[in-house]
Scaffold this active site. Structure first.
Site, short mmCIF file in Angstrom:
data_model
loop_
_atom_site.label_atom_id
_atom_site.label_comp_id
_atom_site.label_asym_id
_atom_site.label_seq_id
_atom_site.Cartn_x
_atom_site.Cartn_y
_atom_site.Cartn_z
N GLY A 1 14.91 -25.12 4.21
CA GLY A 1 15.80 -24.51 3.28
C GLY A 1 17.12 -24.54 3.73
O GLY A 1 18.06 -24.08 3.00
N LYS B 1 4.73 -18.22 6.93
CA LYS B 1 3.91 -18.81 8.21
C LYS B 1 3.44 -17.15 9.00
O LYS B 1 4.05 -16.02 8.59
CB LYS B 1 4.70 -19.39 8.94
CG LYS B 1 6.19 -18.81 9.41
CD LYS B 1 6.86 -19.58 10.31
CE LYS B 1 6.70 -19.41 11.91
NZ LYS B 1 7.64 -18.35 12.25
N HIS C 1 9.09 -25.22 12.50
CA HIS C 1 10.53 -25.36 12.25
C HIS C 1 11.08 -26.65 12.82
O HIS C 1 11.51 -27.55 12.31
CB HIS C 1 11.50 -24.30 12.69
CG HIS C 1 11.06 -22.99 12.17
ND1 HIS C 1 10.41 -22.73 11.07
CD2 HIS C 1 10.99 -21.64 12.65
CE1 HIS C 1 10.45 -21.53 10.81
NE2 HIS C 1 10.87 -20.62 11.91
N ARG D 1 25.00 -29.46 13.45
CA ARG D 1 24.80 -28.07 13.87
C ARG D 1 24.13 -27.30 12.69
O ARG D 1 24.91 -27.01 11.79
CB ARG D 1 26.22 -27.35 14.66
CG ARG D 1 25.68 -26.12 15.33
CD ARG D 1 26.82 -25.14 15.58
NE ARG D 1 27.83 -26.05 16.31
CZ ARG D 1 29.11 -25.90 16.27
NH1 ARG D 1 29.63 -25.40 15.18
NH2 ARG D 1 29.96 -26.73 16.69
N ARG E 1 0.71 -1.03 0.03
CA ARG E 1 0.20 -0.07 -0.01
C ARG E 1 0.79 1.26 -0.05
O ARG E 1 0.42 2.42 -0.54
CB ARG E 1 -0.76 -0.21 1.14
CG ARG E 1 -1.86 -1.14 1.15
CD ARG E 1 -2.42 -1.22 2.69
NE ARG E 1 -1.65 -1.19 3.60
CZ ARG E 1 -1.73 -1.13 4.96
NH1 ARG E 1 -3.13 -1.33 5.39
NH2 ARG E 1 -0.98 -1.29 6.00
P1 NDP Z 1 5.44 -6.46 8.28
O1 NDP Z 1 4.53 -6.41 9.39
O2 NDP Z 1 6.56 -5.72 7.99
O3 NDP Z 1 4.39 -6.37 7.28
C1 NDP Z 1 4.72 -6.36 5.72
C2 NDP Z 1 3.91 -5.37 5.00
O4 NDP Z 1 2.51 -5.75 5.02
C3 NDP Z 1 4.14 -3.88 5.59
O5 NDP Z 1 5.05 -3.31 5.34
C4 NDP Z 1 2.78 -3.34 5.43
O6 NDP Z 1 2.80 -2.60 3.87
C5 NDP Z 1 1.51 -4.52 5.22
N1 NDP Z 1 1.07 -4.45 6.39
C6 NDP Z 1 1.38 -4.62 7.51
N2 NDP Z 1 0.24 -4.65 8.39
C7 NDP Z 1 -0.83 -4.75 7.84
C8 NDP Z 1 -2.13 -4.60 8.02
N3 NDP Z 1 -2.63 -4.89 9.53
N4 NDP Z 1 -3.13 -4.73 6.85
C9 NDP Z 1 -2.60 -4.38 5.77
N5 NDP Z 1 -1.27 -4.39 5.48
C10 NDP Z 1 -0.42 -4.58 6.47
O7 NDP Z 1 5.69 -8.07 8.16
P2 NDP Z 1 7.10 -8.87 8.16
O8 NDP Z 1 7.78 -8.09 6.85
O9 NDP Z 1 7.96 -8.89 9.19
O10 NDP Z 1 6.62 -10.33 7.80
C11 NDP Z 1 5.71 -10.64 6.64
C12 NDP Z 1 5.49 -12.18 6.90
O11 NDP Z 1 6.18 -12.94 7.08
C13 NDP Z 1 4.31 -12.13 8.22
O12 NDP Z 1 3.28 -13.30 7.85
C14 NDP Z 1 5.36 -12.76 9.06
O13 NDP Z 1 4.71 -13.38 10.17
C15 NDP Z 1 6.27 -13.75 8.19
N6 NDP Z 1 7.53 -13.78 8.87
C16 NDP Z 1 8.51 -12.65 9.14
C17 NDP Z 1 9.64 -13.17 9.37
C18 NDP Z 1 10.66 -11.76 9.88
O14 NDP Z 1 11.68 -12.07 10.18
N7 NDP Z 1 10.37 -10.52 9.59
C19 NDP Z 1 10.10 -14.43 9.79
C20 NDP Z 1 9.23 -15.35 9.17
C21 NDP Z 1 8.01 -15.04 8.86
P3 NDP Z 1 1.96 -1.34 3.43
O15 NDP Z 1 1.52 -0.75 4.45
O16 NDP Z 1 2.82 -0.70 2.80
O17 NDP Z 1 0.79 -1.94 2.81
C1 BG6 Z 2 11.01 -17.39 12.20
C2 BG6 Z 2 10.54 -16.98 13.63
O1 BG6 Z 2 10.22 -18.26 11.49
O2 BG6 Z 2 12.50 -17.82 12.47
C3 BG6 Z 2 11.65 -15.91 14.48
O3 BG6 Z 2 9.23 -16.36 13.36
C4 BG6 Z 2 12.74 -16.38 14.50
O4 BG6 Z 2 11.11 -15.51 15.61
C5 BG6 Z 2 13.41 -16.94 13.01
O5 BG6 Z 2 13.60 -15.32 14.91
C6 BG6 Z 2 14.46 -17.56 13.36
O6 BG6 Z 2 15.15 -17.84 11.76
P1 BG6 Z 2 16.65 -17.83 11.63
O7 BG6 Z 2 16.75 -18.38 10.21
O8 BG6 Z 2 17.30 -16.46 12.07
O9 BG6 Z 2 17.14 -18.84 12.57
#
Ligand code: NDP
Ligand code: BG6
Length: 594
Positions: free
Chosen positions: A282, A249, A341, A476, A146
């Site tokens: 992966g 996830k 995981h 590991r 967005r």
């Molecule tokens: P973010 O919270 O940063 O969200 C990604 C984008 O989605 C935002 O930049 C925003 O973009 C949009 N967004 C956020 N909240 C909302 C909302 N309530 N309604 C509509 N749009 C929204 O998430 P992450 O990038 O951290 O993670 C993305 C996915 O990956 C999630 O499902 C998370 O659980 C999963 N994940 C994340 C990890 C991580 O390390 N960050 C690790 C493993 C999984 P905009 O406002 O520009 O539309």
């Molecule tokens: C994500 C979890 O799936 O895996 C995080 O949501 C966690 O909480 C992460 O930190 C760990 O991934 P990695 O690859 O850094 O060990």
């Protein structure tokens, strides 16, 4: 010596990389580059019918370099023959090709491109694939979210997190520049078919009449997965190539919400279009598990209750939920790490020999393990939560000190559990899991502790603690990837003294190549239609079935987690849990902590 062709081998490899694109919308597959590899052989022969063949990674074949962004742009295509603007079918006819001969292209749309995961993992992984010449010749990357951004702003944002392999730095900045030129941005709402139709129009321009394949990566919060699946499938999917959707996830919070999510996604997508990512699958050493076990005669015969006393799956991070407390508090460590995981690693570790390395054969075996698991009992689980701790004049915050976490939250940041598989191979063998944040170290390991040697001639040399003398295999996963086996050995000399030594395969010493990030492997697999490392819906159901009753009980009974100081080794309850099954955590033994 390499035993088989590596994925995206270095440019010295003579093999041309072939990508095969199937014209059907929903279930096509791309093939890895090596026609003689196991992966290539896995494809049923009927798959070759009507497949379209294009050569990618030409540098590896010693042919022309991968085209620059300029060659991919519509204007160039117009200049090259004025074919831009035609439908892919018209384009094919115009240049005298039928569908099976047309060149294909892949458009990768990162939905949620403004977010943390996109910046930290997805764009860098895509760049790494590009850098290694693993992406198809014709590809375009779009960011979608967005937030208002121009293409140039997206490129600036993305460029901040791109890095080149440390072991191969040639042409790094040049490659980055080429890669960024192939990244674009479209701003839109997640539930707007109209906005996705605008994206579709832009994608078509870039596809330039080639057979279009489209990959959507949903890097967004789960509550908008279905909106995006709907908009993308109705207005953004490929009409005559494949369309695949990678879903991050969490896949729900319990059996019910996960089933609802699956039902919602399947309203718009077929199961084989959905790529549920668990990035731990992966990781290099997780992928290596099957190779270690099934291609070494010395391991497979030992892989059962007869020789293995217990298996430990350990995940620990030396930082808290900093910045992600809002997300985390709704999930907790069991849902965040264990249910996916660690359980995925357990299933891969414990499965029976699959018929082949085909995705379905492997996933069939994994799901059998998950469905054979004994229901988890509350008394077999310990939960903890980190509290503030001051060390060396620095105060580390407790979990509930995070402003995004509700005061008095009972969400566990640590959990340990004893699990059992009720089948002939593993009956009675404890599989101990431990996962925690804000612990003393960052580490993920698989530890296999073997039984005592019966009638051991050297028993006297070990003292009373025979556990210390048992063999232990340690895989590991990270950091400092390694596989080592603890053995008993004679200390050289005239006396008869034994010690514990390691047969040690430390990856950094053995292999000069940098280990790819898990997201690289998984993105490449999704592009190529390889589902082996993605979670099938029945696997997901079985995983939730195991954890849902426990999570419900913990939450309904408001069980308070045991507090442990930030940076410590976690709650002592974990030791008692292991001791109930005569197990000692391998990562906390004296030889491992010094
Ligand atoms: P973010 O919270 O940063 O969200 C990604 C984008 O989605 C935002 O930049 C925003 O973009 C949009 N967004 C956020 N909240 C909302 C909302 N309530 N309604 C509509 N749009 C929204 O998430 P992450 O990038 O951290 O993670 C993305 C996915 O990956 C999630 O499902 C998370 O659980 C999963 N994940 C994340 C990890 C991580 O390390 N960050 C690790 C493993 C999984 P905009 O406002 O520009 O539309
Ligand atoms: C994500 C979890 O799936 O895996 C995080 O949501 C966690 O909480 C992460 O930190 C760990 O991934 P990695 O690859 O850094 O060990």
């Amino acid at each position: 010596m390499a035993l088989s062709a590596a994925k995206c081998p270095s440019s010295s490899a003579a093999a041309a990389r072939l990508s095969l694109g199937h014209p059907s919308l929903r279930s096509s597959t791309l093939l890895r580059p090596f026609p003689n590899s196991a992966r290539a052989r896995r494809l049923p022969s009927r798959s070759f019918k009507n497949w379209n063949l294009s050569v990618v990674c030409k540098q590896e074949a010693g042919a022309v370099p991968v085209s620059s962004s300029a060659e991919e742009t519509p204007s160039k295509n117009v200049e090259n023959g004025g074919l831009f603007g035609l439908s892919s079918e018209e384009y094919g006819h115009a240049i005298g090709l039928d569908a099976s001969e047309r060149e294909s292209t892949v458009s990768i749309t990162v939905v949620g491109a403004s977010g943390d995961l996109a910046k930290k993992k997805i764009f860098p992984a895509l760049f790494a694939l590009y850098y290694e010449d693993c992406l198809p010749k014709h590809f375009t990357i779009f960011g979608y979210a967005r937030s208002k951004m121009t293409d140039a702003e997206l490129r600036t944002m993305v460029s901040k997190t791109l890095t080149c392999r440390i072991d191969k730095r040639e042409n790094c900045s040049e490659k980055m520049e080429q890669f960024l030129k192939r990244c674009f941005y479209h701003s839109g709402q997640y539930d707007s078919e109209e906005n996705f139709a605008e994206l579709d129009k832009k994608l078509k321009e870039h596809e330039g009449g080639r057979l279009p394949n489209r990959l959507f990566y949903l890097s967004i919060p789960p509550n908008i997965f279905i909106d995006v699946a709907k908009s993308a499938s109705r207005s953004g999917s490929s009409k005559d190539g494949w369309t695949r959707v990678i879903v991050e996830k969490p896949f729900g919070r319990d059996s019910q919400s996960s089933a609802a999510l699956t039902r919602g996604l399947k309203q718009y997508l077929e199961e084989d279009q959905i790529f549920r990512i668990d990035h731990y699958l992966g990781k290099e050493l997780v992928e290596n598990l099957s190779i270690l076990r099934f291609s070494n005669l010395v391991f497979e015969p030992l892989w059962s209750r007869q020789y293995i006393r217990n298996v430990q799956l350990i995940f620990s991070e030396d930082f808290g939920t900093e910045g992600r407390g809002g997300y985390f508090d709704n999930y907790g460590i069991i849902r965040d790490i264990m249910q996916n995981h660690l359980l995925q690693i357990l299933a891969l570790f414990a499965m029976e020999t699959p018929v082949s390395m085909d995705a379905e054969d492997i996933r069939n075996e994994k799901v059998k393990v998950l469905r054979s698991m004994k229901p988890l009992q509350l008394e077999d689980v310990v939960i903890g939560q980190y509290k503030s701790h001051t060390k060396g004049g620095v105060t580390y915050p407790g979990y509930t000190d995070d402003k995004t976490v509700p005061k008095g939250s009972l969400t566990p940041t640590f959990a340990a559990a004893a699990l059992f598989i009720d089948n002939a191979r593993w009956d009675g063998v404890p599989f101990l899991m431990k996962a925690g944040k804000a612990l003393h170290t960052r580490r993920t390991e698989i530890r296999v502790q073997f039984r005592h040697v019966p009638g051991n001639l050297y028993k006297r040399s070990f003292g009373t603690d025979l556990d210390r003398a048992t063999n232990e295999l340690v895989i590991r996963v990270q950091p400092n990837e390694a596989i080592y086996l603890k053995i008993n050995n004679k200390i050289p000399g005239l006396g008869m003294r034994l010690d514990r030594s390691n047969l040690n395969l430390l990856y950094a010493s053995r292999y000069s190549k940098e280990i790819p990030d898990a997201y690289e492997r998984l993105l490449l697999d999704a592009i190529e239609g390889e589902r082996r490392l993605f979670i099938r819906s029945d696997e997901l159901d079985a995983a939730w079935e195991l954890f849902t009753p426990l999570l419900k009980e913990l939450e309904e009974r408001k069980i308070a987690p045991e507090l442990y100081p930030y940076g410590s080794r976690g709650p002592v309850g974990a030791h008692y849990l292991a001791a109930n099954y005569n197990v000692r955590w391998g990562d906390l033994s004296a030889s491992e902590t010094t």
